[in-house]
Design a protein around this motif. Sequence first.
Motif, mmCIF file in Angstrom:
data_model
loop_
_atom_site.group_PDB
_atom_site.id
_atom_site.type_symbol
_atom_site.label_atom_id
_atom_site.label_comp_id
_atom_site.label_asym_id
_atom_site.label_seq_id
_atom_site.Cartn_x
_atom_site.Cartn_y
_atom_site.Cartn_z
ATOM 1 N N ALA A 153 0.777 -1.192 0.145
ATOM 2 C CA ALA A 153 -0.066 0.085 -0.251
ATOM 3 C C ALA A 153 0.916 1.177 0.055
ATOM 4 N N LEU A 154 0.720 2.015 -1.108
ATOM 5 C CA LEU A 154 1.778 3.309 -1.279
ATOM 6 C C LEU A 154 0.697 4.445 -0.634
ATOM 7 N N LEU A 155 1.527 5.201 0.326
ATOM 8 C CA LEU A 155 1.042 6.548 0.587
ATOM 9 C C LEU A 155 1.771 7.634 0.349
ATOM 10 N N SER A 156 1.089 8.495 -0.639
ATOM 11 C CA SER A 156 2.017 9.532 -1.299
ATOM 12 C C SER A 156 1.429 10.958 -0.561
ATOM 13 N N GLY A 157 2.209 11.867 -0.874
ATOM 14 C CA GLY A 157 1.885 13.143 -0.176
ATOM 15 C C GLY A 157 0.940 14.059 -0.887
ATOM 16 N N SER A 158 1.243 14.757 -2.088
ATOM 17 C CA SER A 158 0.338 15.613 -2.880
ATOM 18 C C SER A 158 0.731 15.117 -4.365
ATOM 19 N N GLN A 159 -0.320 15.166 -4.949
ATOM 20 C CA GLN A 159 -0.156 15.002 -6.461
ATOM 21 C C GLN A 159 0.665 15.751 -7.216
ATOM 22 N N GLY A 160 1.582 15.644 -8.139
ATOM 23 C CA GLY A 160 2.549 16.369 -8.547
ATOM 24 C C GLY A 160 3.652 16.852 -8.112
ATOM 25 N N ASN A 161 3.806 16.377 -6.778
ATOM 26 C CA ASN A 161 4.987 16.654 -5.844
ATOM 27 C C ASN A 161 6.453 16.034 -6.390
ATOM 28 N N VAL A 162 7.206 16.749 -6.959
ATOM 29 C CA VAL A 162 8.459 16.122 -7.400
ATOM 30 C C VAL A 162 8.970 15.384 -6.270
ATOM 31 N N VAL A 163 9.185 15.864 -5.121
ATOM 32 C CA VAL A 163 9.872 15.167 -3.936
ATOM 33 C C VAL A 163 9.354 13.832 -3.541
ATOM 34 N N GLY A 164 8.176 13.773 -3.618
ATOM 35 C CA GLY A 164 7.333 12.562 -3.255
ATOM 36 C C GLY A 164 7.481 11.484 -4.399
ATOM 37 N N GLN A 165 7.728 12.039 -5.739
ATOM 38 C CA GLN A 165 7.888 11.157 -6.760
ATOM 39 C C GLN A 165 9.320 10.604 -6.705
ATOM 40 N N ALA A 166 10.153 11.267 -6.360
ATOM 41 C CA ALA A 166 11.524 10.997 -6.446
ATOM 42 C C ALA A 166 11.668 9.865 -5.236
ATOM 43 N N ARG A 167 10.871 10.171 -4.084
ATOM 44 C CA ARG A 167 11.026 9.236 -2.983
ATOM 45 C C ARG A 167 10.436 7.801 -3.355
ATOM 46 N N ARG A 168 9.424 7.873 -3.950
ATOM 47 C CA ARG A 168 8.759 6.571 -4.137
ATOM 48 C C ARG A 168 9.402 5.604 -5.221
ATOM 49 N N MET A 169 9.829 6.467 -6.242
ATOM 50 C CA MET A 169 10.738 5.640 -7.460
ATOM 51 C C MET A 169 12.003 5.354 -6.817
ATOM 52 N N GLY A 170 12.567 6.120 -5.830
ATOM 53 C CA GLY A 170 13.866 5.551 -5.359
ATOM 54 C C GLY A 170 13.675 4.317 -4.768
ATOM 55 N N VAL A 171 12.574 4.019 -3.750
ATOM 56 C CA VAL A 171 12.448 2.938 -3.114
ATOM 57 C C VAL A 171 12.137 1.860 -4.095
ATOM 58 N N LEU A 172 11.299 1.926 -4.954
ATOM 59 C CA LEU A 172 10.748 0.835 -5.806
ATOM 60 C C LEU A 172 12.030 0.369 -6.724
ATOM 61 N N SER A 173 12.861 1.563 -7.314
ATOM 62 C CA SER A 173 14.072 1.014 -7.758
ATOM 63 C C SER A 173 15.044 0.001 -7.022
ATOM 64 N N GLY A 174 15.268 0.547 -5.808
ATOM 65 C CA GLY A 174 16.039 -0.167 -4.835
ATOM 66 C C GLY A 174 15.572 -1.603 -4.635
ATOM 67 N N LEU A 175 14.295 -1.413 -4.189
ATOM 68 C CA LEU A 175 13.660 -2.821 -4.016
ATOM 69 C C LEU A 175 13.755 -3.777 -5.095
ATOM 70 N N ILE A 176 13.205 -3.247 -6.453
ATOM 71 C CA ILE A 176 13.355 -4.258 -7.415
ATOM 72 C C ILE A 176 14.463 -4.741 -7.952
ATOM 73 N N ASP A 177 15.617 -3.864 -7.996
ATOM 74 C CA ASP A 177 17.136 -4.082 -8.030
ATOM 75 C C ASP A 177 17.471 -5.388 -7.403
ATOM 76 N N ALA A 178 17.162 -5.018 -5.817
ATOM 77 C CA ALA A 178 17.866 -5.938 -4.870
ATOM 78 C C ALA A 178 17.071 -7.191 -4.978
#
Length: 321
Positions: A153-178
């Motif tokens: 379950a993904l909890l995001s901050g606000s739509q269009g926020n570039v910080v939130g996008q970078a955070r979730r994509m960073g986690v998913l990138s690290g998770l999938i790669d590992a």
Amino acid sequence: MQVKIVAGTLFGALMMSGAAFAQGDCSVGVSMYTLGAPYFAAQEVAAREAAEAAGCTVRTADGQNDMVKQIGDVEDMVASGVNVLIINPRDPQGLIPAVNAATAAGVHVVSMDSMLDPSGDYITNVSASNGDNGELVGEWLANETNGEPLKIALLSGSQGNVVGQARRMGVLSGLIDAQLTNFGNANVEIVGQGWGNWSTEGGLSAMEDLLTAHPDINVVLGENDSMVIGAREALRAADRLEGVLLVAAADGQKEAYEMIKNGEYGATGLNDPAAVAELAVEVGLKALNGEEQELTKYTFTEPAVVTQENVDDYYDPESVF
């Protein structure tokens, strides 16, 4: 190049030379787009205290999550004669005209935390490295769950926020790669995305909706600690805490650290609001003082994932945040 700075090293040097700024020589404006979450409140306090410690007068303003108000706040600060502006912007594009006008008026502008578009005329964006922090959190999550299929379950901050996008994509990138590296496959499903507006109450409400639609969740991933703390309350009320791993891409809120210490919360990315604010003020004051700095549009503090193994290195029970 991108500059990564270990929090606190430059700030200490600035304090040693703080006498260079007389009370009438330095006027700092701190424009926050909101003070509605503990992280932002702590950041405003740290920025104000850092500027005052350097001998500056300080004006602060709460944009109340309203871009038009924040634009007015910046214009008022420039009109009042600030010569350094520290801004946490409500919108990466919408604040650019006000920031450009401030720079044209001779103000040294530094963005912190939420990022301005790099086309703007300002010194640098100071923040934690949201992508690097996220990747470390994702790697930890992959190792901790040991190949188990993840229903997130993904909890995001606000739509269009570039910080939130970078955070979730960073986690998913690290998770999938590992997962691919360790197990030869990636078994990750984002069962739903809720919008929590960065707050505990928002995280609780979003989690209630997600849990109703997806009762088989086994991971809650939030873009900050406040929303995950709220989600935990929703899970507890539904008697669903057992078997659900809680992780945040960033922040390091004191309450989250306490739960990490007690084994009630998995991990969070390091995003110290005081370190970010102090560094932003430091960059602005060095620019005011004419000191040469090798900076690009992005200046990062050192990334880390905080877990039960290392939380004591970061936990401060007296912290504002």
